[in-house]
Design a protein around this motif. Structure first.
Motif, PDB file in Angstrom:
ATOM      1  N   ARG A   1       2.295 -14.108 -27.231  1.00 52.63           N
ATOM      2  CA  ARG A   1       0.942 -13.609 -26.984  1.00 52.63           C
ATOM      3  C   ARG A   1       1.046 -12.477 -25.974  1.00 52.63           C
ATOM      4  O   ARG A   1       1.541 -12.660 -24.869  1.00 52.63           O
ATOM      5  N   ILE A   2       0.574 -11.309 -26.349  1.00 58.64           N
ATOM      6  CA  ILE A   2       0.623 -10.140 -25.475  1.00 58.64           C
ATOM      7  C   ILE A   2      -0.807  -9.742 -25.130  1.00 58.64           C
ATOM      8  O   ILE A   2      -1.676  -9.685 -26.001  1.00 58.64           O
ATOM      9  N   TYR A   3      -1.052  -9.485 -23.851  1.00 60.47           N
ATOM     10  CA  TYR A   3      -2.404  -9.238 -23.356  1.00 60.47           C
ATOM     11  C   TYR A   3      -2.400  -7.975 -22.518  1.00 60.47           C
ATOM     12  O   TYR A   3      -1.536  -7.794 -21.659  1.00 60.47           O
ATOM     13  N   TRP A   4      -3.345  -7.075 -22.789  1.00 64.06           N
ATOM     14  CA  TRP A   4      -3.430  -5.840 -22.011  1.00 64.06           C
ATOM     15  C   TRP A   4      -4.897  -5.435 -21.844  1.00 64.06           C
ATOM     16  O   TRP A   4      -5.766  -5.918 -22.564  1.00 64.06           O
TER      17      TRP A   4
ATOM     18  N   THR B   1      -1.165   0.897 -28.911  1.00 65.81           N
ATOM     19  CA  THR B   1      -0.387  -0.334 -28.730  1.00 65.81           C
ATOM     20  C   THR B   1      -0.201  -1.056 -30.054  1.00 65.81           C
ATOM     21  O   THR B   1       0.899  -1.544 -30.362  1.00 65.81           O
ATOM     22  N   GLU B   2      -1.247  -1.132 -30.846  1.00 67.09           N
ATOM     23  CA  GLU B   2      -1.137  -1.816 -32.126  1.00 67.09           C
ATOM     24  C   GLU B   2      -0.164  -1.096 -33.056  1.00 67.09           C
ATOM     25  O   GLU B   2       0.566  -1.734 -33.825  1.00 67.09           O
ATOM     26  N   GLU B   3      -0.126   0.234 -32.980  1.00 70.46           N
ATOM     27  CA  GLU B   3       0.857   0.979 -33.771  1.00 70.46           C
ATOM     28  C   GLU B   3       2.282   0.623 -33.343  1.00 70.46           C
ATOM     29  O   GLU B   3       3.168   0.404 -34.188  1.00 70.46           O
ATOM     30  N   ALA B   4       2.510   0.540 -32.035  1.00 68.73           N
ATOM     31  CA  ALA B   4       3.839   0.187 -31.541  1.00 68.73           C
ATOM     32  C   ALA B   4       4.200  -1.248 -31.933  1.00 68.73           C
ATOM     33  O   ALA B   4       5.358  -1.534 -32.274  1.00 68.73           O
ATOM     34  N   LEU B   5       3.220  -2.160 -31.898  1.00 69.15           N
ATOM     35  CA  LEU B   5       3.489  -3.552 -32.275  1.00 69.15           C
ATOM     36  C   LEU B   5       3.819  -3.673 -33.759  1.00 69.15           C
ATOM     37  O   LEU B   5       4.635  -4.522 -34.162  1.00 69.15           O
ATOM     38  N   GLU B   6       3.223  -2.834 -34.585  1.00 67.65           N
ATOM     39  CA  GLU B   6       3.566  -2.825 -36.010  1.00 67.65           C
ATOM     40  C   GLU B   6       5.021  -2.385 -36.208  1.00 67.65           C
ATOM     41  O   GLU B   6       5.744  -2.950 -37.042  1.00 67.65           O
TER      42      GLU B   6
ATOM     43  N   PRO C   1      -1.677 -10.259 -30.477  1.00 64.06           N
ATOM     44  CA  PRO C   1      -2.243  -9.344 -29.484  1.00 64.06           C
ATOM     45  C   PRO C   1      -3.614  -9.780 -28.987  1.00 64.06           C
ATOM     46  O   PRO C   1      -4.426 -10.328 -29.740  1.00 64.06           O
ATOM     47  N   GLU C   2      -3.856  -9.545 -27.704  1.00 66.14           N
ATOM     48  CA  GLU C   2      -5.159  -9.745 -27.074  1.00 66.14           C
ATOM     49  C   GLU C   2      -5.392  -8.560 -26.139  1.00 66.14           C
ATOM     50  O   GLU C   2      -4.457  -8.100 -25.492  1.00 66.14           O
ATOM     51  N   TYR C   3      -6.615  -8.102 -26.046  1.00 68.50           N
ATOM     52  CA  TYR C   3      -6.899  -7.003 -25.132  1.00 68.50           C
ATOM     53  C   TYR C   3      -8.322  -7.123 -24.608  1.00 68.50           C
ATOM     54  O   TYR C   3      -9.150  -7.846 -25.159  1.00 68.50           O
TER      55      TYR C   3
ATOM     56  N   MET D   1      -1.653 -19.177 -19.996  1.00 67.31           N
ATOM     57  CA  MET D   1      -1.394 -17.795 -19.629  1.00 67.31           C
ATOM     58  C   MET D   1      -0.663 -17.079 -20.773  1.00 67.31           C
ATOM     59  O   MET D   1       0.218 -17.660 -21.419  1.00 67.31           O
ATOM     60  N   PRO D   2      -0.996 -15.817 -21.076  1.00 68.86           N
ATOM     61  CA  PRO D   2      -0.274 -15.077 -22.115  1.00 68.86           C
ATOM     62  C   PRO D   2       1.211 -14.971 -21.775  1.00 68.86           C
ATOM     63  O   PRO D   2       1.597 -15.015 -20.600  1.00 68.86           O
ATOM     64  N   ASP D   3       2.042 -14.812 -22.793  1.00 68.24           N
ATOM     65  CA  ASP D   3       3.485 -14.700 -22.557  1.00 68.24           C
ATOM     66  C   ASP D   3       3.830 -13.364 -21.915  1.00 68.24           C
ATOM     67  O   ASP D   3       4.532 -13.303 -20.903  1.00 68.24           O
ATOM     68  N   LEU D   4       3.359 -12.292 -22.501  1.00 67.88           N
ATOM     69  CA  LEU D   4       3.632 -10.944 -22.020  1.00 67.88           C
ATOM     70  C   LEU D   4       2.301 -10.307 -21.670  1.00 67.88           C
ATOM     71  O   LEU D   4       1.379 -10.303 -22.490  1.00 67.88           O
ATOM     72  N   LEU D   5       2.175  -9.778 -20.454  1.00 71.94           N
ATOM     73  CA  LEU D   5       0.879  -9.285 -20.022  1.00 71.94           C
ATOM     74  C   LEU D   5       1.021  -8.049 -19.139  1.00 71.94           C
ATOM     75  O   LEU D   5       2.016  -7.876 -18.440  1.00 71.94           O
TER      76      LEU D   5
END
Length: 436
Positions: free
Chosen positions: A42-45, A55-60, A73-75, A94-98
């Motif tokens: 889970r990534i949160y920004w 960010t979504e382009e990079a995650l793709e 993804p969460e934002y 808590m999100p994993d990567l934030l």
């Protein structure tokens, strides 16, 4: 003293929460102690629409190369980000990567909520990052809990179109002083009075400004053991200089300055082409150039003593990993990709700051427009002279910026003299220093 958002963030990181109290400082729970990585991150920004799209382009791109890792993804907008994070942390979710901010990294990191990134081994390789930048993500004890996404350097933005129209010359920023800024800005304000143009839009109410003034005085707002704390005389001189800008017309009055700050980045004086100079972290000049349509450049801060600018790198923001993450290795792999992969960097560009990886800078520079190149070149050029980064904001000092603004305004409105105001600010600072 603190807003509800700040209080929630502090409480969430305060070790009184059961899920955190059960964990050792900066150690991963491994999903309840099993040690097996779940493979779901889970990534949160925080950020606006542009950051979300990038960010979504990079995650793709990441997903295409790492099918074994699931990314969720969460934002959020900044205003709701910290409330949500505090709630998630308190609930053990808590999100994993934030994304983490300099003002909060000690609040979460020093109390064991964030993973020691140097414990991830081969999953995360930060060795190519300039150490002066990487160290901005360390706690006072040296634990690395945040990897800087990029750097921002507190500097002076300049509207070149207005400057040329005013007849003033571009200052030599290798030698200029605060007195020269005042003189030049006052002359511009006199020229632009009929057009509503001022030399400098505002100064004197921001903690970043006071921090720079203190560094140029050989002091720090939040000193390490081998550094000198800011004193009342230095704060007094700062306040008196800011008041002189108003008195000599270099900036508008305090009412107009408050209104300007409240208008926001794009609708303030600098964003609408109504001031020549503006102090900001340097990559923000991209937004101002877009909003105003003006040609812009960047200058070093003026100095109290000519040539002694005491410029420093500030992490624009960080990637951090939750100490309770059930997927720390997968989160590290994703973080590594977002920080170092050339194709990801092309998608993310400089929106989060100038990357501190030289190879990544080289990979993206041909993709950048003119104002982005100005930001990249400025950061590159300054690396040879930046001073060591200040200690990150202590957990107890999250609210200092708001307190400083409130107290300093009382002086500019004439409610207190400079010495009394400086002493009140110093008392607040002393109460926010980390325990030794």
């Amino acid at each position: 003293m603190f807003t509800r958002r700040q209080t929630l963030a502090l409480l969430a990181a305060a070790g009184t929460i059961p899920v955190l109290a059960s964990c050792g400082p900066n150690a991963s729970s491994g999903g309840g102690g099993g040690g097996e990585d779940s493979g779901t991150v889970r990534i949160y920004w925080w950020g606006g629409d542009l950051r979300q799209t990038m960010t979504e382009e990079a995650l793709e791109l990441f997903g295409a190369q790492n099918a074994e890792i699931t990314v969720e993804p969460e934002y959020s907008e900044w205003t709701g980000y910290w409330d949500k994070l505090a709630t998630q942390t308190a609930g053990g979710d808590m999100p994993d990567l934030l994304q983490m901010d300099e003002a909060y990294i000690d609040s979460y990191g020093a109390r064991g909520s964030l993973l020691d990134l140097e414990s991830l081994g081969e999953a995360l390789d930060l060795s190519a990052m300039d150490a002066k930048v990487l160290d901005t993500g360390r706690l006072a004890d040296g634990t690395l809990v945040g990897a800087p996404l990029g750097i921002g350097i507190f500097s002076v933005g300049v509207n070149l179109d207005l400057l040329e129209a005013s007849g003033q010359e571009l200052p030599d920023d290798t030698t200029w002083t605060w007195e020269e800024l005042r003189e030049t800005a006052a002359a511009i304000s006199e020229w632009g009075a009929d057009q509503g143009v001022t030399g400098l839009d505002f100064f004197g109410q921001g903690a970043a400004e006071l921090g720079a003034w203190a560094r140029q005085s050989g002091q720090q707002l939040f000193p390490r053991e081998d550094e000198t704390a800011v004193d009342a005389d230095t704060i007094t001189s700062f306040l008196e200089y800011a008041k002189s800008l108003i008195d000599e017309g270099a900036t508008p009055g305090v009412d107009a300055q408050i209104e300007d700050v409240g208008a926001g980045v794009e609708q303030g004086r600098f964003g609408t082409g109504k001031s020549v100079f503006h102090l900001q972290f340097h990559t923000q000049v991209q937004t101002f150039a877009s909003a105003s349509g003006a040609a812009m450049t960047l200058l070093r801060l003026p100095a109290r003593t000519s040539g002694d600018h005491q410029m420093v790198n500030k992490a624009s923001m960080y990637w951090s990993i939750a100490a309770t993450s059930a997927a720390p290795e997968s989160a590290g792999i994703l973080m590594d990709f977002l920080l170092t992969d050339p194709e990801a960097a092309k998608a993310l560009r400089l929106e989060r700051g100038v990357t501190a990886f030289p190879e990544v800078q080289s990979a993206i520079e041909d993709e950048l427009d003119e104002i982005e190149r100005i930001c990249l070149d400025f950061a590159r050029d300054l690396q040879a002279e930046v001073s060591p980064a200040p200690m990150v904001t202590p957990a107890d000092a999250v609210g200092f910026g708001e307190e400083f603004t409130r107290i300093s305004q009382e002086y500019y409105f004439g409610s207190k003299d400079a010495q009394a105001t400086a002493q009140e600010i110093l008392t607040v600072l002393e109460g926010m220093q980390p325990s030794q």
